[in-house]
Enzyme design. Structure first.
Site, PDB file in Angstrom:
ATOM      1  CB  THR A  62      -2.615-102.341  32.604  1.00  0.00           C
ATOM      2  OG1 THR A  62      -2.670-103.408  31.638  1.00  0.00           O
ATOM      3  CG2 THR A  62      -3.728-101.356  32.284  1.00  0.00           C
ATOM      4  CG  ASP A  63       1.254-102.964  27.008  1.00  0.00           C
ATOM      5  OD1 ASP A  63       1.155-101.833  26.487  1.00  0.00           O
ATOM      6  OD2 ASP A  63       1.589-103.974  26.379  1.00  0.00           O
ATOM      7  CE  LYS A  64      -3.659 -99.483  22.750  1.00  0.00           C
ATOM      8  NZ  LYS A  64      -3.761-100.502  21.671  1.00  0.00           N
TER       9      LYS A  64
END
Length: 609
Positions: A388-390
């Site tokens: 996942t991206d942050k």
């Protein structure tokens, strides 16, 4: 919007010529196969293939029973049921995927029909995004999506969210070469299709449209590879293989045992059992590769060998009149074996799988999750790792003031004292962000999210930043740049009897280095320790300074602050809070045995925090 130059843009004839030469501003979707071919692809499912084979064999059995044994027409119910199950399973899958594909097409069309402000024939007009061509002069404003790749002609405090291409939420764009960011993925004077204007405004000339844009290249590289098999496909392949092998093994046993009974356990059975065993071994072996070109000759060869053995031995071991009985008995035995194979196939399984996936697909659609391929629903359930991206995914992408450390502010609460008024006016006027109050329950930040966090902090303290900004007269401004790492504004203050005040805001290390004084004589060691503490908590920090200017003082020179009596006011720590539903979602994933990985450009310490 103020324009430094007069642009005429393209004429209608030039637009047609450009579109003919460079194409339309549309991302070309992958070439679709005809509907009939898409439907036939559904028959490639391993269980469907087994059902088709079982259906053909069942027809043979029914024909034998109807004409050979003179049974009723009900013998054809079995093959009819099998083919009805096949058509239902493949039809449902085809219809649901066709519906999802149409919804994807509608979404793409809506995006292409968004209006874009351009200059053509010397006038500013609005056209659809898909009608933009190479050479067009496009006007950009805050909040708009950039419709094509191009080179900036003008840029005023222009910051662009390039996270869809590079992961960077804020990239400063400028036409001044001295302000170019050499480490940027794309040139600082270029803007890209699919990115969004977060702050400022500008004008650019289109250099590439459609598939030739960077966004188009990413779109092409990210096309779905239908050849990748899902976990369910692999499991169904294994199940089909197992069912087939077991049914052939039991069919072989039935043939051998029935022949042993016919010959009263004569040694000839052992002779006949050898080619039978070899045949079924070959079928099972070849079945792994679905090599029917090898299986069919094996079947023919088996019967040739079998009949040859019978003819060879009939004079010595069998009376001639029993050959006809043997052939009839063998055919009956083969029909029993084939029936076993047919019965072993679970006709209802493909239907159950299809209905289950269709239900999952419908549920995901209700939550605005479109699924192009039905089997992808099951793949979601087989997930073992989520990357996942942050920013904006785990976090709210809405910066908030986490802590303040203004050295002259008592209890860090704003009041009516001099320091409080300097802080309020400095934040309000030395900023390019603004707040959108259209929804009083959810005030939105327009522009730089970091500066917006400061405005939200003022709002929480009951301070009207807009009133302060409009009351002060801005005399001169030095916009933020990655080279300076600060911004500065000179205003004629409305809070201090019209005095001229310089406000500076930026990286604390840089801003404090410009200052001669520090509020309350705080030591630089204390400031450095505080910064380290904030940064270890993954906070973004800003430093603030001011100076009351007399008419003779030099303030700006060569694009830098040269004022020599600045006072450092303090530091603010800003965080991007985690989304409220993230902790529970991550915990649920981990409890289900799914590992969650953060993919980010931050340091490991920041990502960990």
């Amino acid at each position: 919007m103020e324009q430094k130059h007069h642009y005429t843009g393209l004429t209608d004839a030039q637009v047609l010529e450009s579109r003919s030469k460079h194409g339309a501003n549309i991302l070309t979707p992958p070439e679709k196969e005809p509907l009939w071919k898409q439907f036939l692809e559904k028959f490639g499912d391993p269980l469907i293939i087994i059902l088709l084979i079982a259906g053909v064999l069942s027809i043979g059995i029914s024909c034998y029973e109807f004409w050979g044994l003179h049974e009723g027409a009900e013998t054809f119910f079995e093959p009819v049921g099998i083919f009805v199950a096949i058509l239902l399973a493949t039809g449902i899958a085809f219809i649901f995927e066709l519906k999802a594909d149409k919804q994807f097409s509608v979404l793409n069309q809506v995006n292409d029909d968004e209006m874009v402000e351009v200059i053509r024939n010397g006038n500013t007009t609005s056209i659809k995004k898909k009608d933009v061509v190479v050479g067009d002069i496009v006007v950009l404003n805050t909040g708009e999506e950039i419709p094509a790749d191009g080179e900036l002609l003008e840029a005023v405090t222009l910051n662009v969210d390039e996270s869809s291409l590079t992961g960077e939420p804020i990239c400063h764009k400028t036409i001044h070469e001295q302000e170019f960011d050499k480490d940027a993925t794309f040139p600082s004077n270029h803007v890209m299709r699919g990115t969004k204007v977060m702050e400022g405004h500008g004008i650019f000339k289109v250099l590439a449209v459609g598939d030739k844009t960077e966004n188009g290249k990413v779109f092409e590289a990210a096309q779905i590879d239908d050849s990748v098999r899902t976990p369910l496909n692999e499991q169904l392949d294994g199940l089909a293989d197992l069912i087939t092998k077991l049914s052939y093994i039991f069919a072989a046993l039935i043939i051998v045992l029935k022949l042993m009974v016919f010959f009263n356990w004569s040694p000839i059975v052992l002779t006949l059992a050898v080619p039978t065993a070899i045949f079924f071994w070959m079928v099972i072996k070849k079945f792994d590769d679905w090599s029917w070109k090898a299986v069919v000759p094996s079947i023919i060869g088996y019967f040739v060998i079998l009949m040859g053995m019978v003819v060879y031995f009939h004079d010595t071991l069998m009376p001639g009149e029993q050959i006809a009985k043997l052939i009839t008995y063998t055919l009956d035995t083969l029909m029993i074996a084939v029936t076993l194979v047919v019965v072993a196939v679970p006709e209802g399984l493909p239907m159950a799988v299809t209905l289950s996936l269709a239900y999952s697909m419908t549920r995901m659609m209700k939550t605005n999750n479109l699924v192009r391929k039905m089997h992808a629903c099951e793949t979601m359930g087989a997930t073992t790792v989520i990357c996942t991206d942050k920013t904006g995914t785990l976090t709210q992408n809405q910066m908030q003031v986490y802590d303040t450390n203004f050295y002259g502010l008592s209890a860090q609460s704003l009041g009516n004292d001099k320091d409080s008024l300097l802080i309020e006016e400095g934040i309000a006027v030395n900023s390019t962000a603004s707040l959108d109050y259209s929804d009083a329950e959810a005030v939105k930040v327009l522009g730089n999210p970091t500066e917006g966090a400061l405005l939200l902090w003022l709002k929480k303290a009951g301070v009207d930043y807009l009133n302060l900004r409009e009351s002060a007269e801005v005399l001169e401004e030095l916009p933020f740049s990655t080279e300076r790492k600060y911004m500065a504004t000179i205003v004629k203050s409305s809070l201090f009897e019209g005095k001229t005040i310089l406000y500076v805001k930026g990286a604390p290390e840089i801003v404090s280095g410009l200052c001669k004084n520090i509020e309350n004589n705080v030591s630089k060691t204390d400031i450095e320790n505080q910064l380290v503490e904030y940064q270890n908590q993954a906070m973004r920090t800003l430093g603030f300074a001011y100076q009351i200017i007399d008419s003779k003082a030099d303030v700006f020179k060569d694009g830098k602050v040269v004022a020599d009596n600045l006072t450092f006011m303090g530091v603010v720590a800003i965080s991007d809070p985690v989304r409220l539903d993230v902790p529970a979602a991550v915990a649920e994933c981990m409890n289900a045995g799914i590992n969650v990985k953060i993919v980010t450009g931050d340091t490991p310490g920041t990502a960990k925090e």
